[in-house]
Design an enzyme around this catalytic site. Sequence first.
Site, PDB file in Angstrom:
ATOM      1  N   LYS A  23       0.836  -1.207   0.000  1.00 33.14           N
ATOM      2  CA  LYS A  23       0.000   0.000   0.000  1.00 33.14           C
ATOM      3  C   LYS A  23       0.871   1.259   0.000  1.00 33.14           C
ATOM      4  O   LYS A  23       0.648   2.170  -0.782  1.00 33.14           O
ATOM      5  CB  LYS A  23      -0.891  -0.005   1.255  1.00 33.14           C
ATOM      6  CG  LYS A  23      -1.629   1.284   1.478  1.00 33.14           C
ATOM      7  CD  LYS A  23      -2.513   1.233   2.707  1.00 33.14           C
ATOM      8  CE  LYS A  23      -1.832   1.562   4.009  1.00 33.14           C
ATOM      9  NZ  LYS A  23      -1.474   2.981   4.179  1.00 33.14           N
ATOM     10  N   ASN A  24       1.872   1.284   0.890  1.00 33.92           N
ATOM     11  CA  ASN A  24       2.647   2.513   1.051  1.00 33.92           C
ATOM     12  C   ASN A  24       3.656   2.748  -0.074  1.00 33.92           C
ATOM     13  O   ASN A  24       4.310   3.792  -0.109  1.00 33.92           O
ATOM     14  CB  ASN A  24       3.354   2.524   2.414  1.00 33.92           C
ATOM     15  CG  ASN A  24       2.366   2.752   3.553  1.00 33.92           C
ATOM     16  OD1 ASN A  24       1.192   3.033   3.310  1.00 33.92           O
ATOM     17  ND2 ASN A  24       2.847   2.629   4.783  1.00 33.92           N
ATOM     18  N   CYS A 117      -5.018  12.876  13.343  1.00 37.74           N
ATOM     19  CA  CYS A 117      -5.660  11.584  13.176  1.00 37.74           C
ATOM     20  C   CYS A 117      -5.462  10.816  14.469  1.00 37.74           C
ATOM     21  O   CYS A 117      -4.772  11.293  15.365  1.00 37.74           O
ATOM     22  CB  CYS A 117      -5.092  10.829  11.984  1.00 37.74           C
ATOM     23  SG  CYS A 117      -3.425  10.301  12.212  1.00 37.74           S
ATOM     24  N   ARG A 122       0.523  14.305  13.533  1.00 41.16           N
ATOM     25  CA  ARG A 122       0.994  14.066  12.172  1.00 41.16           C
ATOM     26  C   ARG A 122       0.977  15.318  11.291  1.00 41.16           C
ATOM     27  O   ARG A 122       0.248  15.378  10.295  1.00 41.16           O
ATOM     28  CB  ARG A 122       0.190  12.945  11.514  1.00 41.16           C
ATOM     29  CG  ARG A 122       0.330  11.647  12.244  1.00 41.16           C
ATOM     30  CD  ARG A 122      -0.357  10.517  11.553  1.00 41.16           C
ATOM     31  NE  ARG A 122       0.462   9.929  10.509  1.00 41.16           N
ATOM     32  CZ  ARG A 122       0.120   8.818   9.863  1.00 41.16           C
ATOM     33  NH1 ARG A 122      -0.986   8.201  10.135  1.00 41.16           N
ATOM     34  NH2 ARG A 122       0.897   8.333   8.931  1.00 41.16           N
ATOM     35  N   ASP A 329       4.583   0.601  12.220  1.00 42.52           N
ATOM     36  CA  ASP A 329       3.395  -0.050  11.659  1.00 42.52           C
ATOM     37  C   ASP A 329       3.278  -1.524  12.063  1.00 42.52           C
ATOM     38  O   ASP A 329       2.287  -2.182  11.716  1.00 42.52           O
ATOM     39  CB  ASP A 329       3.395   0.066  10.126  1.00 42.52           C
ATOM     40  CG  ASP A 329       2.983   1.455   9.658  1.00 42.52           C
ATOM     41  OD1 ASP A 329       2.540   2.258  10.494  1.00 42.52           O
ATOM     42  OD2 ASP A 329       3.113   1.736   8.451  1.00 42.52           O
ATOM     43  N   ARG A 421      -8.539  -0.721   4.891  1.00 41.05           N
ATOM     44  CA  ARG A 421      -7.699   0.303   4.243  1.00 41.05           C
ATOM     45  C   ARG A 421      -6.337  -0.295   3.890  1.00 41.05           C
ATOM     46  O   ARG A 421      -5.680   0.169   2.967  1.00 41.05           O
ATOM     47  CB  ARG A 421      -7.481   1.488   5.191  1.00 41.05           C
ATOM     48  CG  ARG A 421      -8.685   2.381   5.338  1.00 41.05           C
ATOM     49  CD  ARG A 421      -8.323   3.598   6.150  1.00 41.05           C
ATOM     50  NE  ARG A 421      -7.155   4.272   5.581  1.00 41.05           N
ATOM     51  CZ  ARG A 421      -6.386   5.139   6.234  1.00 41.05           C
ATOM     52  NH1 ARG A 421      -6.644   5.450   7.473  1.00 41.05           N
ATOM     53  NH2 ARG A 421      -5.353   5.696   5.644  1.00 41.05           N
TER      54      ARG A 421
HETATM   55  C1  UD1 Z   1       4.294   6.875   6.618  1.00 42.60           C
HETATM   56  C2  UD1 Z   1       3.432   5.673   6.373  1.00 42.60           C
HETATM   57  C3  UD1 Z   1       2.840   5.161   7.672  1.00 42.60           C
HETATM   58  C4  UD1 Z   1       3.941   4.926   8.710  1.00 42.60           C
HETATM   59  C5  UD1 Z   1       4.847   6.141   8.833  1.00 42.60           C
HETATM   60  C6  UD1 Z   1       6.075   5.879   9.705  1.00 42.60           C
HETATM   61  C7  UD1 Z   1       2.612   6.040   4.130  1.00 42.60           C
HETATM   62  C8  UD1 Z   1       1.456   6.368   3.258  1.00 42.60           C
HETATM   63  N1  UD1 Z   1       2.373   6.035   5.451  1.00 42.60           N
HETATM   64  O1  UD1 Z   1       3.454   7.888   7.165  1.00 42.60           O
HETATM   65  O2  UD1 Z   1       2.154   3.943   7.415  1.00 42.60           O
HETATM   66  O3  UD1 Z   1       3.357   4.672   9.959  1.00 42.60           O
HETATM   67  O4  UD1 Z   1       5.331   6.539   7.534  1.00 42.60           O
HETATM   68  O5  UD1 Z   1       6.779   4.780   9.237  1.00 42.60           O
HETATM   69  O6  UD1 Z   1       3.685   5.744   3.650  1.00 42.60           O
HETATM   70  N2  UD1 Z   1       6.332  14.586  10.957  1.00 42.60           N
HETATM   71  C9  UD1 Z   1       6.377  15.933  11.263  1.00 42.60           C
HETATM   72  N3  UD1 Z   1       6.260  16.831  10.238  1.00 42.60           N
HETATM   73  C10 UD1 Z   1       6.093  16.450   8.937  1.00 42.60           C
HETATM   74  C11 UD1 Z   1       6.053  15.070   8.647  1.00 42.60           C
HETATM   75  C12 UD1 Z   1       6.178  14.165   9.683  1.00 42.60           C
HETATM   76  O7  UD1 Z   1       6.534  16.319  12.419  1.00 42.60           O
HETATM   77  O8  UD1 Z   1       5.998  17.326   8.052  1.00 42.60           O
HETATM   78  C13 UD1 Z   1       6.508  13.604  12.052  1.00 42.60           C
HETATM   79  C14 UD1 Z   1       5.283  12.731  12.280  1.00 42.60           C
HETATM   80  O9  UD1 Z   1       4.343  13.334  13.118  1.00 42.60           O
HETATM   81  C15 UD1 Z   1       5.901  11.481  12.877  1.00 42.60           C
HETATM   82  C16 UD1 Z   1       7.248  11.371  12.148  1.00 42.60           C
HETATM   83  O10 UD1 Z   1       7.512  12.663  11.639  1.00 42.60           O
HETATM   84  O11 UD1 Z   1       6.132  11.669  14.239  1.00 42.60           O
HETATM   85  C17 UD1 Z   1       7.307  10.376  11.018  1.00 42.60           C
HETATM   86  O12 UD1 Z   1       6.166  10.544  10.210  1.00 42.60           O
HETATM   87  P1  UD1 Z   1       6.179  10.243   8.651  1.00 42.60           P
HETATM   88  O13 UD1 Z   1       7.346   9.398   8.305  1.00 42.60           O
HETATM   89  O14 UD1 Z   1       6.026  11.524   7.921  1.00 42.60           O
HETATM   90  O15 UD1 Z   1       4.849   9.410   8.475  1.00 42.60           O
HETATM   91  P2  UD1 Z   1       3.953   9.400   7.189  1.00 42.60           P
HETATM   92  O16 UD1 Z   1       4.798   9.663   5.997  1.00 42.60           O
HETATM   93  O17 UD1 Z   1       2.738  10.221   7.404  1.00 42.60           O
END
Ligand code: UD1
Length: 440
Positions: A23-24, A117, A122, A329, A421
């Site tokens: 999915k990711n 969420c 996030r 995850d 999902r």
């Molecule tokens: C992706 C995955 C999700 C997984 C996560 C961590 C997808 C679609 N989803 O989510 O399944 O759980 O990686 O492996 O690929 N953060 C910030 N600012 C930002 C972006 C992130 O503070 O602009 C923080 C987040 O709150 C979190 C951390 O960085 O604490 C990592 O998040 P991130 O790697 O961005 O997760 P996703 O990409 O949303």
Amino acid sequence: MTAKLKITGGNPLCGSVAISGAKNAALPALFACLLTEEPCELGNLPQLRDIKSALAVLSAMGAEHSDANGKTVVNAARLRTTVAPYQLVKTMRASVLALGPLLARAGEATVSLPGGCVIGARPVDMHIAGFEKMGAEIQIQNGNIVARAKRLRGANIKLPQPTVTGSENLMMAAALAEGITVLENAAREPEITDLAVFLNAMGADISGAGESTITIRGVDRLHSAKHFVMPDRIEAGTYLCAAAACGGDVFLENADLSHLSALAEKLRECGAEVLNCNDSGDDGDDGDDGDGDGDGNSENKKRGARITMHNRPRAVDAVTAPYPGYPTDLQAQWMAVNCVAEGCATITETVFENRFMHAPELARMGADIELRGNAARVRGVASLSGAPVMATDIRASAALVVAALAARGTSEIDRIYHLERGYATMEKKLRALGANAERK
Ligand code: UD1
């Protein structure tokens, strides 16, 4: 009434299931199709609600798609709009991945802010700061991220912490920017490498994906390409956890254990035998070929992973971390394994705050879990008992499935739209492993 999954547990899992496309990895690949006016063909897309949501966002923008022979062709020749509406984005945070491609190709994009969420705040501040560094003007208006840039410029971007979709978004935007972008402290997840492979097939010039520093040399245009999405390591990891909790002998066709080293280590510590089996590999092939024990010979000719577990698992701690660390995850599923393990384990969540929504539901099944901030102390019990429980997010639901499979008696997991999902036809796959699972 929402759909439920009814599971009667307590039996070992035995047999073979095919792991779907990731999915990711599929989600960023779908949004990457917005980068070119030529059609792109994606194979191995999983049949999931999130994929349908992504296709709905693409359709809203004017990109057409068609399915044939298990492949999906996305044609974004003409973009009708560069606005991704809230109604679509709110169902799936990953819609923010439309931002980079639209900004790079069309010079503008409006994507609704995903908002909070259940597993934490996030934010997407790192995505926004990265685009700004590349010369974009960004404003937050009426709950939307409104971004504009005549042409993005390559930049040196150092991420404060590795973000998976942030790295993907910036990588896609940089592919069409003028000049070179160096992305430091980038996330190293295999899904990022998979996206880079697709982008390079489209004519991008990206090196270092899978490492902390990714270099993207911008090109003027991208073209048509084909891509076969990598297998889902989190789906595979979930079935591995289920087998560890229930015992048995399970072959996961297509799974690639090299993406799951952190979990494989934990599984071995807890008493399971785990093998990576592939055509050329020596890991899973020896001992099976020609030894005459008739033990899964035909399965081991296929690529995949195999787990055998004969005893009750031993409790094993885990601390989540960005790849190659233990994946957040798979945190909930590992907690479920420890609920029935011998001994006591601490599970520490460092990636997301508030990601223990599954703990109170597991407790309803008889689990002994004490939450302290970002750590959960789990004392294994001899057996869980089936109960009605509620899913709260994709991976929390998966933990409830693992626990229900290991529990004595019947569980009904409500709100499995969360599960759906991220997991394709889970009840069928579980039945193929001998489990008593039914979607209601
Ligand atoms: C992706 C995955 C999700 C997984 C996560 C961590 C997808 C679609 N989803 O989510 O399944 O759980 O990686 O492996 O690929 N953060 C910030 N600012 C930002 C972006 C992130 O503070 O602009 C923080 C987040 O709150 C979190 C951390 O960085 O604490 C990592 O998040 P991130 O790697 O961005 O997760 P996703 O990409 O949303």
